[in-house]
Scaffold this motif. Structure first.
Motif, PDB file in Angstrom:
ATOM      1  N   VAL A  22       0.977  -1.140   0.435  1.00 38.54           N
ATOM      2  CA  VAL A  22      -0.055   0.045  -0.019  1.00 38.54           C
ATOM      3  C   VAL A  22       0.684   0.959  -0.365  1.00 38.54           C
TER       4      VAL A  22
ATOM      5  N   ALA B 195      -2.384   6.400  -0.527  1.00 36.34           N
ATOM      6  CA  ALA B 195      -3.279   5.351  -0.326  1.00 36.34           C
ATOM      7  C   ALA B 195      -3.446   5.428   1.840  1.00 36.34           C
ATOM      8  N   GLU B 196      -2.774   5.695   1.902  1.00 35.17           N
ATOM      9  CA  GLU B 196      -3.335   5.707   3.420  1.00 35.17           C
ATOM     10  C   GLU B 196      -4.888   6.169   4.108  1.00 35.17           C
TER      11      GLU B 196
ATOM     12  N   THR C 267      -7.178   4.207   3.578  1.00 37.59           N
ATOM     13  CA  THR C 267      -8.549   4.374   2.187  1.00 37.59           C
ATOM     14  C   THR C 267      -8.854   2.894   2.503  1.00 37.59           C
ATOM     15  N   THR C 268      -9.924   2.857   2.076  1.00 40.42           N
ATOM     16  CA  THR C 268     -10.707   1.195   1.978  1.00 40.42           C
ATOM     17  C   THR C 268      -9.729  -0.058   1.235  1.00 40.42           C
TER      18      THR C 268
ATOM     19  N   TYR D 141      -9.204   1.003  -2.638  1.00 45.09           N
ATOM     20  CA  TYR D 141      -7.569   0.529  -3.692  1.00 45.09           C
ATOM     21  C   TYR D 141      -7.545  -0.215  -4.308  1.00 45.09           C
TER      22      TYR D 141
ATOM     23  N   GLU E   6      -9.140   1.457  -7.651  1.00 42.33           N
ATOM     24  CA  GLU E   6      -8.311   1.978  -8.648  1.00 42.33           C
ATOM     25  C   GLU E   6      -7.122   1.746  -8.842  1.00 42.33           C
ATOM     26  N   THR E   7      -6.529   0.115  -8.389  1.00 37.13           N
ATOM     27  CA  THR E   7      -5.898  -0.212  -9.021  1.00 37.13           C
ATOM     28  C   THR E   7      -5.884  -1.065 -10.137  1.00 37.13           C
TER      29      THR E   7
ATOM     30  N   GLU F 161      -9.705  -0.373   6.719  1.00 31.82           N
ATOM     31  CA  GLU F 161      -8.916   0.636   6.464  1.00 31.82           C
ATOM     32  C   GLU F 161      -7.748   0.063   6.192  1.00 31.82           C
ATOM     33  N   LEU F 162      -6.703   0.362   5.231  1.00 33.71           N
ATOM     34  CA  LEU F 162      -5.543   0.238   4.972  1.00 33.71           C
ATOM     35  C   LEU F 162      -4.063   1.141   5.592  1.00 33.71           C
TER      36      LEU F 162
END
Length: 245
Positions: free
Chosen positions: A50, A54-55, A57-58, A62, A65-66, A96-97
Motif C-alpha cells: 500500500v 492510499a493511507e 483508504t478502504t 484501493y 483504483e488498482t 482501512e489500509l
C-alpha cells in the motif's frame, strides 16, 4: 546475393526477438496482475504494498483504483472473498489500509470480451494446451527443453533453404522459433509455462488456456501450410504451361 541473405537472416532475427519479447512481457503481466489459488496444485497471489497516498483508504477503494480493468462488481467480489494480509488474515471491503502494509489478492481474472475472452492465470507443466502435463517432472522437463532446442535447430536448418521470394515461409519459421524460445525460457527458469489466455463460447465451451508463444507457433504453422499450398499450386501451373508448349 550476399545482401539478400543478410536481409533474410536479419528479418528472421528481428521477428524472433519481437515475438520472444512480446511473449515474455505478456507473461510478466500475467505473473504480476493475475492471481489464482488451486488447492493441491499451486497458489499464485498478487502481492501489493500500500503506497503512502492510499493511507486510510478502504480495501475496496484501493482495489478499485488498482484494478482498473475490472468492473465494480468484480472488484467488490475480490475485496470480499480474495483479499488478505501477508500473514493470511482475511480482509473486508471496508477495512482501512495503512501505508506500507502488504496485502495479497488470491484470485483475480480480467474479462477482455464478456463471454468470449478472459485472462486467467494458470501454470502449465506440459506442452502447448497442456499436452503431457500429467507426466513425471523428471522426464517431462528435460524432454520439453530438448524438444524446444531441437525445434529451433531444425528451423535454422530450414531457414538456409528459404528463397528470397518465400517471405511467408520466412515469417512462419521465425514465428515458430520465437514461440519455441519463449516457452523454452519459461521451462528453463520455472519448470512450467505461464498460460493465461482463455477463449470460450460461454463457460461450457472453452479452448484450452494458452499464451502468446503458443499463438505464435500456431500462426507460424498456418503460414507454413499456406506456403506449401501455394508451392503446390505454382508447380501445377508451371506443369500446365509446359504441357501447353
Amino acid at each position: 546475393m550476399k545482401n539478400a541473405s543478410l536481409m533474410k537472416y536479419g528479418l528472421f532475427a528481428l521477428i524472433v526477438v519481437i515475438g520472444v519479447a512480446l511473449d515474455q512481457w505478456s507473461k510478466w503481466y500475467a505473473e504480476s496482475w493475475l492471481a489464482t489459488e488451486r488447492p493441491g496444485f499451486f497458489s499464485h497471489p498478487i502481492v501489493l504494498e500500500v503506497p503512502e497516498q492510499a493511507e486510510g483508504t478502504t480495501v475496496e477503494a484501493y482495489l478499485t483504483e488498482t484494478f482498473e480493468a475490472n468492473s465494480p462488481e468484480e472488484v467488490k467480489t475480490i475485496a470480499q472473498l480474495y483479499t488478505r494480509t501477508e500473514d493470511g488474515q482475511q480482509l473486508h471491503p471496508e477495512s482501512e489500509l495503512e501505508a506500507g502494509q502488504v496485502i495479497e489478492v488470491t484470485n483475480r481474472e480480467v474479462t477482455v470480451i464478456d463471454g468470449y475472452w478472459d485472462f486467467q492465470y494458470t501454470r502449465n507443466p506440459g506442452a502447448a494446451f497442456g499436452i503431457f502435463a500429467d507426466k513425471d517432472s523428471s522426464f517431462r522437463e528435460p524432454f520439453f527443453l530438448a524438444v524446444s532446442l531441437l525445434a529451433v535447430f531444425i528451423i535454422l536448418g530450414l531457414l538456409r533453404g528459404v528463397q528470397n521470394d518465400q517471405r511467408l515461409l520466412l515469417w512462419a519459421l521465425a514465428l515458430i522459433a520465437g514461440g519455441a524460445l519463449g516457452n523454452f525460457i519459461d521451462r528453463a527458469r520455472y519448470g512450467y509455462v505461464t498460460d493465461f489466455i482463455v477463449w470460450k463460447y460461454t463457460d461450457a465451451h472453452r479452448w484450452p488456456t494458452f499464451n502468446i508463444a503458443d499463438a505464435l507457433i500456431c500462426v507460424g504453422v498456418a503460414f507454413m501450410v499456406i506456403e506449401m499450398i501455394r508451392d503446390v499450386m505454382r508447380e501445377r501451373r508451371e506443369g500446365a504451361q509446359i504441357e501447353e508448349v
